[in-house]
Design a protein around this motif. Structure first.
Motif, short mmCIF file in Angstrom:
data_model
loop_
_atom_site.label_atom_id
_atom_site.label_comp_id
_atom_site.label_asym_id
_atom_site.label_seq_id
_atom_site.Cartn_x
_atom_site.Cartn_y
_atom_site.Cartn_z
N THR A 15 0.71 -1.20 -0.11
CA THR A 15 -0.03 -0.12 0.16
C THR A 15 0.66 1.32 -0.03
N VAL A 16 1.82 1.23 0.81
CA VAL A 16 2.67 2.48 0.96
C VAL A 16 3.51 2.49 -0.35
N ALA A 17 4.15 1.39 -0.92
CA ALA A 17 4.93 1.16 -2.09
C ALA A 17 4.03 1.87 -3.29
N VAL A 18 2.84 1.72 -3.36
CA VAL A 18 1.85 2.18 -4.51
C VAL A 18 1.25 3.76 -4.32
N SER A 19 0.86 3.65 -3.18
CA SER A 19 0.02 5.01 -2.64
C SER A 19 1.08 6.33 -2.90
N PHE A 20 2.31 5.97 -2.19
CA PHE A 20 3.18 7.24 -2.00
C PHE A 20 3.61 7.81 -3.51
N PRO A 21 4.02 7.11 -4.32
CA PRO A 21 4.51 7.24 -5.75
C PRO A 21 3.40 7.97 -6.58
N LEU A 22 2.03 7.25 -6.46
CA LEU A 22 1.03 7.81 -7.02
C LEU A 22 0.51 9.15 -6.60
N ALA A 23 0.55 9.60 -5.30
CA ALA A 23 0.42 10.80 -4.66
C ALA A 23 1.21 11.85 -5.24
N VAL A 24 2.37 11.42 -5.23
CA VAL A 24 3.63 12.50 -5.89
C VAL A 24 3.39 12.48 -7.29
N ARG A 79 6.84 10.92 7.24
CA ARG A 79 6.81 9.87 7.95
C ARG A 79 5.47 9.54 8.75
N PRO A 80 5.18 10.81 9.68
CA PRO A 80 3.75 10.43 10.44
C PRO A 80 2.70 10.04 9.58
N ILE A 81 2.51 10.34 8.46
CA ILE A 81 1.43 9.83 7.61
C ILE A 81 1.58 8.47 7.15
N THR A 82 2.70 8.07 7.01
CA THR A 82 3.19 6.57 6.56
C THR A 82 2.86 5.75 7.91
N ALA A 83 3.06 6.26 8.84
CA ALA A 83 2.62 5.58 10.21
C ALA A 83 1.10 5.29 10.33
N ILE A 84 0.41 6.42 9.97
CA ILE A 84 -1.16 5.96 9.76
C ILE A 84 -1.46 5.31 8.93
N VAL A 85 -0.99 5.26 7.61
CA VAL A 85 -1.19 4.30 6.72
C VAL A 85 -0.87 2.89 7.04
N VAL A 86 -0.03 2.74 7.52
CA VAL A 86 0.47 1.24 8.16
C VAL A 86 -0.37 0.81 9.06
N LEU A 87 -0.68 1.77 9.98
CA LEU A 87 -1.79 1.39 10.93
C LEU A 87 -3.02 0.79 10.44
N LEU A 88 -3.51 1.72 9.53
CA LEU A 88 -5.00 1.37 8.95
C LEU A 88 -4.74 -0.05 8.12
N SER A 89 -3.72 -0.09 7.55
CA SER A 89 -3.39 -1.37 6.86
C SER A 89 -3.46 -2.55 7.60
#
Length: 322
Positions: A110-119, A240-250
């Motif tokens: 989820t992080v590997a796909v959503s972060f580049p897509l958001a950028v 990084r704080p947003i990444t922590a939230i994304v990981v927690l939700l996933s």
């Protein structure tokens, strides 16, 4: 010239501020306030506190849902799930192993796909609103309808096998379907779970990107950093704080969600896609063995404990990052 020195006397003693008077409410006001709050309190007590206490008590008993009384067994339900009962313990172990794979793969992908897509979406100048709507579409579509559509696509004569055959990759097609092959069923469901998790994660990253001062990225570019290095060393640490939230939700969805697994495979083939949430549901409503509502409640509380530990770990990680 004489200078007069004016002797100042002691400053007058200031009176200590009087304590703020507590406002006294009339009994009629208190009664009206209690009357307005009472429905919400009663609803929480019945649907919240009572349900939680009832479910926790049930985890120490056996009950089939129909008899008027329970049979108290103490911690035997937990022991049966973890090691004691050969009928349930192996299924729970397989489900825990599958859940662990899902908990590792879904957040990372989820992080590997959503972060580049958001950028990428943040840098688009034209059709930005349209592209955001298209990528957010999986989040607003009906889950059950989408799962059935995925089942149709993944069938032996579905679109994916047809596409692989048409481009010369027939060796990758699955004659029994991607959900019928034990080696591809769980990875396929992980991909579908990631597909449904990416929209929210992408929007969170996109909101974070829009709060970053563009001057920081511009300064890095002036110092000679390319687009990749600026994103890697400037943008990524700030998110990084947003990444922590994304990981927690996933992780939460991976640990407790089971709708995808229930509708698409029901844990099959065999137990290769059985996860702990689905096993809890099966023990409560689909078990043909002994009364298992107590076992289901015990497994649910084990899941709650695991989710609580993961939330605590994530909270500590977020405090270190911020």
């Amino acid at each position: 010239m004489a200078v007069e020195t004016i002797a100042k006397g002691p400053s007058p003693t200031r009176r200590a501020p009087s304590p703020r008077r507590r406002r006294r409410y009339r009994p009629a006001d208190v009664a009206w306030g209690a009357a307005f709050v009472a429905p919400a309190v009663v609803l929480f007590a019945v649907m919240g506190a009572y349900t939680i206490g009832y479910g926790f008590s049930l985890s120490f008993a056996t009950w089939n849902g129909f008899t008027p009384t329970w049979r108290w067994v103490g911690l035997q339900n937990y022991a049966d799930l973890l090691w004691a009962d050969p009928r349930y313990a192996p299924r729970v172990h397989d489900a825990a192993r599958n859940t662990l794979w899902v908990m590792i793969a879904v957040p990372l992908l989820t992080v590997a796909v959503s972060f580049p897509l958001a950028v990428l979406l943040n840098s688009v100048r034209r059709l930005k609103g349209l592209l955001r709507s298209v990528y957010f579409l999986p989040q607003v579509t009906s889950g059950i309808a989408v799962y059935f559509a995925w089942m149709y696509v993944l069938q032996p004569d579905g679109a994916i096998n047809l596409l692989l055959r048409s481009v010369g990759l027939g060796s990758l097609q699955q004659p029994q379907g991607f959900l019928g092959n034990p080696s591809t069923a769980l990875p396929t469901l992980i991909v579908i779970t990631v597909w449904s998790s990416v929209p929210i994660a992408m929007m969170l990253y996109l909101a974070g990107l829009q709060t970053i001062d563009p001057n920081l990225v511009e300064a890095a570019r002036v110092d000679g950093a390319g687009a990749w290095h600026a994103t890697r060393h400037v943008v990524w640490p700030l998110l990084r704080p947003i990444t922590a939230i994304v990981v927690l939700l996933s992780v939460r969805d991976s640990l407790q969600g089971f709708q995808t697994f229930l509708i698409m495979t029901n844990g099959g083939p065999g137990n290769h896609t059985n996860v702990l949430g689905l096993e809890t549901y099966k023990l409560a409503f689909l078990s043909q063995l002994d009364p298992t509502l107590g076992l289901s409640s015990a497994l649910g509380w084990l899941l709650f404990l695991a989710a609580l530990i993961l939330a605590f770990v994530n909270l500590r990680a977020m405090r270190r990052l911020t």
